[in-house]
Design an enzyme around this catalytic site. Structure first.
Site, short mmCIF file in Angstrom:
data_model
loop_
_atom_site.label_atom_id
_atom_site.label_comp_id
_atom_site.label_asym_id
_atom_site.label_seq_id
_atom_site.Cartn_x
_atom_site.Cartn_y
_atom_site.Cartn_z
N GLY A 261 -18.31 20.81 -7.79
CA GLY A 261 -18.28 19.60 -6.96
C GLY A 261 -17.03 19.46 -6.09
CE LYS A 262 -13.93 24.75 -6.17
NZ LYS A 262 -15.01 25.05 -7.14
CB THR A 263 -18.01 21.14 -1.12
OG1 THR A 263 -17.66 22.49 -1.39
CG2 THR A 263 -18.27 20.95 0.34
CD GLU B 265 -35.51 38.69 -27.27
OE1 GLU B 265 -34.80 37.74 -27.64
OE2 GLU B 265 -35.11 39.58 -26.50
N PRO C 49 -14.03 26.21 -11.23
CG PRO C 49 -15.07 26.24 -13.30
CD PRO C 49 -14.05 25.53 -12.51
CG HIS D 147 -31.50 38.68 -30.60
ND1 HIS D 147 -30.29 39.28 -30.82
CD2 HIS D 147 -32.00 39.24 -29.46
CE1 HIS D 147 -30.08 40.19 -29.86
NE2 HIS D 147 -31.11 40.19 -29.03
CG ASP E 36 -28.47 42.11 -27.16
OD1 ASP E 36 -28.42 41.09 -26.45
OD2 ASP E 36 -29.53 42.57 -27.63
P1 ATP Z 1 -17.93 26.41 -4.55
O1 ATP Z 1 -16.63 26.62 -5.27
O2 ATP Z 1 -18.94 27.46 -4.90
O3 ATP Z 1 -17.80 26.16 -3.09
P2 ATP Z 1 -18.08 23.60 -5.14
O4 ATP Z 1 -17.22 23.34 -6.35
O5 ATP Z 1 -17.51 23.25 -3.82
O6 ATP Z 1 -18.60 25.09 -5.18
P3 ATP Z 1 -20.21 21.89 -4.39
O7 ATP Z 1 -20.52 22.67 -3.16
O8 ATP Z 1 -19.47 20.62 -4.23
O9 ATP Z 1 -19.44 22.83 -5.40
O10 ATP Z 1 -21.53 21.62 -5.22
C1 ATP Z 1 -22.77 22.23 -4.90
C2 ATP Z 1 -23.90 21.28 -5.26
O11 ATP Z 1 -23.96 21.11 -6.67
C3 ATP Z 1 -23.69 19.89 -4.70
O12 ATP Z 1 -24.27 19.75 -3.45
C4 ATP Z 1 -24.36 19.01 -5.72
O13 ATP Z 1 -25.75 18.92 -5.47
C5 ATP Z 1 -24.17 19.75 -7.02
N1 ATP Z 1 -22.98 19.30 -7.78
C6 ATP Z 1 -21.90 20.05 -8.08
N2 ATP Z 1 -21.02 19.36 -8.80
C7 ATP Z 1 -21.53 18.12 -8.95
C8 ATP Z 1 -21.07 16.95 -9.60
N3 ATP Z 1 -19.91 16.93 -10.24
N4 ATP Z 1 -21.85 15.84 -9.54
C9 ATP Z 1 -23.03 15.87 -8.90
N5 ATP Z 1 -23.52 16.95 -8.28
C10 ATP Z 1 -22.79 18.07 -8.30
#
Ligand code: ATP
Length: 487
Positions: A109-111, A332, A105, A335, A406
């Site tokens: 943190g993929k990038t 609220e 998703p 809920h 809701d």
């Molecule tokens: P997208 O699919 O939207 O491109 P992504 O999976 O590549 O998102 P990133 O661009 O790597 O996500 O993450 C965005 C920011 O969120 C990072 O610069 C970092 O600050 C924070 N972040 C995301 N995942 C992590 C993680 N696992 N640990 C630490 N920081 C994280």
């Protein structure tokens, strides 16, 4: 830039015409230069613009900066051995790995992982996104792919590196199933070019190139991209669990003055479903709130408010009318009351301060991460969702549009009960079960739970009204105050 130059040129020509200069030669020369420029771009000899972002070797993002992805990092590190130990790979006759696909998703943190991979292997790094290859002109996408690989090779040479990592985000845009796009010839050519470039990668040539693709829709990718020899290593990058969230909070809180580090345990527990990007934003928002209040350290209250902000959005200045405020309070309180009655200890706070699209909000207390639900638990969640409208009905004899989301949520939960075989119609196959049957069963579930919710609220009407009346005045209630009123 191009627009500015054209503007100045047109302005100059008009000026010369006005002062009576013969502009025909100037127009001819301009057309000639423009024609040459366009021709060379079409041939790919002039760079249209740089593809991707160059990140310098030794970028300071390392695997240490990534939390909650231990398994994914381990798998990726294994794949990176191919770059680090090429001689051994060749000696063993192993087919080199050309592509790693990170699937998960957004914001997990993929990038970051791709950047850390470049750091780990001391490779030149170039990052781009699938959408950068979508061009209006036929054939441009394919040229851009060629250019990307050439740039990677040049950058590796410039940085004296033996390897290069190309990161392609949103790979599904560039690598979607062939024939599935309207202008499919252009998309297909671009993808074909990527396949050709990948096939051309060899471990015996310098630099060694590894492509890291990222997507959250692996199902949309063309099967040719996924076959062995291309993106044949898939790494799942999932939403972090509680321990992972704690680690990510630690990473982003490192440079911030937190009152007491232990509060991060509670925040990690309260943020089930948050991605790394959400958690980064959360720590940032908490720090901003502390700054606004001129305090020296960030407290749990700042974090809690930041959670609301990340979930719901910024507090709104707009003030609903008094009648609306009263109705939201009843809603609220409904809920919160049902939540507490069904699961004692589940209400953390409630507020009628508008935020984002919500006019009010009940916050649940932190629970353990949960991945499996029983029918009773799902029914409980449906009742909590329906309780807002039911409370309005008891008090005013009618409902308002405030319950739309809701109802959406309760319908989704009812559908989950049916789809997972927990309903009275037993195990179903979503594809083969007529919509009508699914609909009837969901409707039945919701109708029974609506009656149950209404009955429960009527039996506890005094508590409901007392909470609602207080919140109109006090705007927000914490758990202690809520319990006090309930008793
Ligand atoms: P997208 O699919 O939207 O491109 P992504 O999976 O590549 O998102 P990133 O661009 O790597 O996500 O993450 C965005 C920011 O969120 C990072 O610069 C970092 O600050 C924070 N972040 C995301 N995942 C992590 C993680 N696992 N640990 C630490 N920081 C994280």
């Amino acid at each position: 830039m191009k627009e500015l130059v054209s503007g100045i040129l047109i302005g100059l020509i008009i000026f010369l015409v006005v002062i009576g200069v013969n502009v025909t030669p100037l127009i001819l020369i301009t057309l000639l230069i423009g024609g040459f420029y366009f021709f060379y771009i079409a041939q790919g000899t002039v760079k249209f613009e740089n593809i991707g972002t160059d990140i310098r070797l030794g970028t300071d993002i390392t695997f240490e900066h990534i939390g909650g992805q231990d398994n994914a990092i381990k798998e990726l590190e294994e794949a990176l051995e191919f770059i680090i130990k090429p001689e051994e790979i060749i000696k063993m006759g192993i087919r080199p790995l050309k592509g790693v696909l990170l699937v998960g998703p957004p914001g997990t943190g993929k990038t970051l992982m791709a950047k850390a991979a470049a750091s780990y292997t001391r490779s030149a790094f170039i990052a781009t996104s699938g959408s950068e290859f979508i061009e209006v002109y036929a054939g441009m996408g394919a040229k851009r792919v060629r250019q990307l690989f050439n740039d990677a090779r040049k950058k590796a040479a410039k940085q004296n590196s033996q390897s290069a990592i190309i990161f392609i985000d949103e790979l599904e845009i560039l690598g979607g199933k062939r024939g599935s796009h309207n202008s499919h010839m252009e998309y297909d050519q671009t993808l074909n070019q990527l396949l050709v470039e990948m096939d051309g990668i060899s471990f015996r040539t310098d630099p060694r190139i590894l492509i890291i693709g990222a997507t959250n829709r692996a199902d949309m990718l063309d099967s040719a991209l996924l076959r062995p020899g291309r993106f044949d290593r898939h790494v799942q990058v999932t939403l972090p669990d509680k321990v992972g969230r704690r680690k990510i909070l630690d990473i982003h809180a490192q440079n911030k003055p937190i009152e007491n580090e232990n509060i991060l345990d509670d925040i990690a527990a309260a943020t089930f479903g948050f991605s790394g990007a959400h958690l980064e934003s959360l720590t940032n928002e908490a720090a901003i709130l502390a700054l606004r209040e001129n305090t020296n350290s960030i407290t749990e209250r700042h974090f809690n408010e930041a959670i609301d902000k990340v979930i719901l959005g910024e507090k709104l200045d707009k003030k609903p009318s008094h009648t609306e405020v009263e109705r939201v309070s009843v809603h609220e309180s409904g809920h919160a009351l049902i939540s507490e009655l069904l699961k004692p200890g589940s209400v953390s706070s409630l507020t009628i301060i508008p935020r984002g699209r919500a006019l009010g909000f009940m916050r649940k207390t932190a629970q353990d991460d949960q991945y499996l639900y029983t029918r009773e638990e799902l029914e409980g969640d449906i009742m909590v969702a329906l309780a807002g409208a039911a409370a309005e009905e008891i008090k005013y004899g009618n409902r308002s549009t405030g319950a739309a989301s809701d109802f959406e949520q309760s319908w989704e939960l009812a559908m989950k009960i049916v789809e997972t075989g927990l309903s009275s119609i037993g195990v179903v196959n979503r594809k083969d079960t007529p919509e009508e049957i699914m609909y009837k069963e969901c409707k039945e579930i919701i109708s029974i739970l609506e009656d149950r919710t209404r009955e429960m609220l009527i039996n506890n009407q005094r508590g409901l009204f007392s909470i609602a009346e207080t919140i109109v005045v006090e705007e927000s209630l914490n758990r202690e105050r809520f319990l006090e009123l309930l008793q």
